[in-house]
Motif scaffolding. Structure first.
Motif, PDB file in Angstrom:
ATOM      1  N   LEU A 160       0.834  -1.209   0.000  1.00  0.00           N
ATOM      2  CA  LEU A 160       0.000   0.000   0.000  1.00  0.00           C
ATOM      3  C   LEU A 160       0.862   1.250   0.000  1.00  0.00           C
ATOM      4  CD1 LEU A 160      -2.562  -1.164   2.701  1.00  0.00           C
ATOM      5  CD2 LEU A 160      -2.746  -1.366   0.219  1.00  0.00           C
ATOM      6  N   GLY A 161       0.360   2.328  -0.597  1.00  0.00           N
ATOM      7  CA  GLY A 161       1.128   3.568  -0.642  1.00  0.00           C
ATOM      8  C   GLY A 161       0.235   4.790  -0.739  1.00  0.00           C
ATOM      9  N   LEU A 162       0.815   5.923  -0.446  1.00  0.00           N
ATOM     10  CA  LEU A 162       0.131   7.210  -0.543  1.00  0.00           C
ATOM     11  C   LEU A 162       0.998   8.140  -1.369  1.00  0.00           C
ATOM     12  CD1 LEU A 162      -2.023   9.349   0.361  1.00  0.00           C
ATOM     13  CD2 LEU A 162      -0.532   9.801   2.325  1.00  0.00           C
ATOM     14  N   ASP A 163       0.442   8.679  -2.453  1.00  0.00           N
ATOM     15  CA  ASP A 163       1.149   9.670  -3.260  1.00  0.00           C
ATOM     16  C   ASP A 163       1.037  11.035  -2.587  1.00  0.00           C
ATOM     17  OD1 ASP A 163       1.642   7.694  -5.091  1.00  0.00           O
ATOM     18  OD2 ASP A 163       0.405   8.541  -6.678  1.00  0.00           O
ATOM     19  N   THR A 164       2.034  11.854  -2.797  1.00  0.00           N
ATOM     20  CA  THR A 164       1.998  13.236  -2.315  1.00  0.00           C
ATOM     21  C   THR A 164       2.378  14.176  -3.449  1.00  0.00           C
ATOM     22  OG1 THR A 164       4.306  13.189  -1.560  1.00  0.00           O
ATOM     23  CG2 THR A 164       2.623  12.582   0.055  1.00  0.00           C
ATOM     24  N   GLU A 165       1.985  15.412  -3.323  1.00  0.00           N
ATOM     25  CA  GLU A 165       2.296  16.438  -4.320  1.00  0.00           C
ATOM     26  C   GLU A 165       3.010  17.585  -3.615  1.00  0.00           C
ATOM     27  OE1 GLU A 165       2.431  18.069  -8.120  1.00  0.00           O
ATOM     28  OE2 GLU A 165       1.747  16.086  -7.536  1.00  0.00           O
ATOM     29  N   ASP A 166       4.102  18.013  -4.192  1.00  0.00           N
ATOM     30  CA  ASP A 166       4.858  19.138  -3.639  1.00  0.00           C
ATOM     31  C   ASP A 166       4.081  20.427  -3.871  1.00  0.00           C
ATOM     32  OD1 ASP A 166       6.679  21.232  -3.103  1.00  0.00           O
ATOM     33  OD2 ASP A 166       8.377  20.035  -3.768  1.00  0.00           O
ATOM     34  N   ARG A 195      -2.628   4.254  -3.144  1.00  0.00           N
ATOM     35  CA  ARG A 195      -2.307   3.225  -4.134  1.00  0.00           C
ATOM     36  C   ARG A 195      -2.515   1.851  -3.505  1.00  0.00           C
ATOM     37  NH1 ARG A 195      -2.152   5.599  -9.080  1.00  0.00           N
ATOM     38  NH2 ARG A 195      -1.092   7.596  -8.874  1.00  0.00           N
ATOM     39  N   SER A 196      -3.169   0.970  -4.256  1.00  0.00           N
ATOM     40  CA  SER A 196      -3.530  -0.343  -3.731  1.00  0.00           C
ATOM     41  C   SER A 196      -2.382  -1.348  -3.748  1.00  0.00           C
ATOM     42  CB  SER A 196      -4.702  -0.910  -4.527  1.00  0.00           C
ATOM     43  OG  SER A 196      -4.383  -0.978  -5.895  1.00  0.00           O
ATOM     44  N   GLY A 197      -1.379  -1.120  -4.545  1.00  0.00           N
ATOM     45  CA  GLY A 197      -0.253  -2.042  -4.581  1.00  0.00           C
ATOM     46  C   GLY A 197      -0.573  -3.341  -5.296  1.00  0.00           C
ATOM     47  N   GLU A 198       0.307  -4.308  -5.129  1.00  0.00           N
ATOM     48  CA  GLU A 198       0.210  -5.585  -5.829  1.00  0.00           C
ATOM     49  C   GLU A 198       0.354  -6.717  -4.818  1.00  0.00           C
ATOM     50  OE1 GLU A 198       1.959  -6.597 -10.031  1.00  0.00           O
ATOM     51  OE2 GLU A 198       3.517  -6.945  -8.522  1.00  0.00           O
ATOM     52  N   ILE A 199      -0.272  -7.828  -5.094  1.00  0.00           N
ATOM     53  CA  ILE A 199      -0.153  -9.015  -4.260  1.00  0.00           C
ATOM     54  C   ILE A 199       0.565 -10.086  -5.058  1.00  0.00           C
ATOM     55  CG2 ILE A 199      -1.451 -10.873  -3.142  1.00  0.00           C
ATOM     56  CD1 ILE A 199      -3.558  -8.755  -2.485  1.00  0.00           C
ATOM     57  N   GLU A 249      10.179  22.300   2.449  1.00  0.00           N
ATOM     58  CA  GLU A 249       9.199  21.895   1.448  1.00  0.00           C
ATOM     59  C   GLU A 249       7.877  21.541   2.123  1.00  0.00           C
ATOM     60  OE1 GLU A 249      10.833  18.441  -0.469  1.00  0.00           O
ATOM     61  OE2 GLU A 249      10.809  17.273   1.353  1.00  0.00           O
ATOM     62  N   GLU A 250       6.792  21.656   1.371  1.00  0.00           N
ATOM     63  CA  GLU A 250       5.468  21.281   1.865  1.00  0.00           C
ATOM     64  C   GLU A 250       4.816  20.345   0.866  1.00  0.00           C
ATOM     65  OE1 GLU A 250       2.910  24.445   3.142  1.00  0.00           O
ATOM     66  OE2 GLU A 250       4.606  25.687   3.747  1.00  0.00           O
ATOM     67  N   HIS A 251       4.030  19.398   1.408  1.00  0.00           N
ATOM     68  CA  HIS A 251       3.362  18.402   0.570  1.00  0.00           C
ATOM     69  C   HIS A 251       1.915  18.248   1.005  1.00  0.00           C
ATOM     70  CE1 HIS A 251       7.015  16.797  -1.333  1.00  0.00           C
ATOM     71  NE2 HIS A 251       7.590  17.177  -0.212  1.00  0.00           N
ATOM     72  N   VAL A 252       1.075  17.843   0.065  1.00  0.00           N
ATOM     73  CA  VAL A 252      -0.287  17.434   0.381  1.00  0.00           C
ATOM     74  C   VAL A 252      -0.455  15.980  -0.055  1.00  0.00           C
ATOM     75  CG1 VAL A 252      -1.310  19.743   0.218  1.00  0.00           C
ATOM     76  CG2 VAL A 252      -1.231  18.294  -1.820  1.00  0.00           C
ATOM     77  N   ALA A 253      -1.289  15.268   0.679  1.00  0.00           N
ATOM     78  CA  ALA A 253      -1.585  13.880   0.330  1.00  0.00           C
ATOM     79  C   ALA A 253      -2.570  13.872  -0.840  1.00  0.00           C
ATOM     80  CB  ALA A 253      -2.176  13.163   1.528  1.00  0.00           C
TER      81      ALA A 253
END
Length: 126
Positions: free
Chosen positions: A29-35, A54-58, A46-50
């Protein structure tokens, strides 16, 4: 804090346990962020927002049985799910009665038949 052995963790297709699973990995599992750092902000950090999760792979490792209902290219089989491009309800049932349920596509099916080893399959789901 309770500790659990991975033994008796199940991978299910609907309500049916997939046969001969030796290992389950993922999902990663993952979470993308944007600068969103500004040129005129008060600090130099730096500052980021979520943004999107991402569901990832099994990954599944199986001792392959070409005749097993959950393996073969026939109704109810993982290989059939891939060839039909069908998203199916799957779940991972962990010891301690915790279940992760999700819909996924089978995206990879790689058999291996070494002369000095077991017939196996590496299966990927997304």
């Amino acid at each position: 804090m309770t500790k659990y052995a991975a033994y008796q963790t199940l991978f299910k297709r609907g309500v049916t346990t997939v046969a001969n699973v030796t290992a389950i990995s993922g999902p990663g599992l993952g979470l993308d962020t944007e600068d969103v750092t500004l040129l005129d902000q008060a600090t130099a950090w730096e500052e980021h927002v979520a943004t999107i999760l991402r569901s990832g792979e099994i990954s599944l490792d199986l001792v392959f049985d070409p005749l097993a209902a959950t393996h073969k290219n026939d109704t109810g089989g993982l290989l059939n799910d891939m060839t039909l491009r069908t998203a199916v309800a799957y779940s991972i049932v962990f010891p301690g009665a915790v279940t992760w349920s999700f819909n996924a596509f089978v995206t990879g099916w790689e058999p291996s038949a070494p002369v000095d080893g077991a017939l196996t399959v590496a299966c990927k789901l997304k």
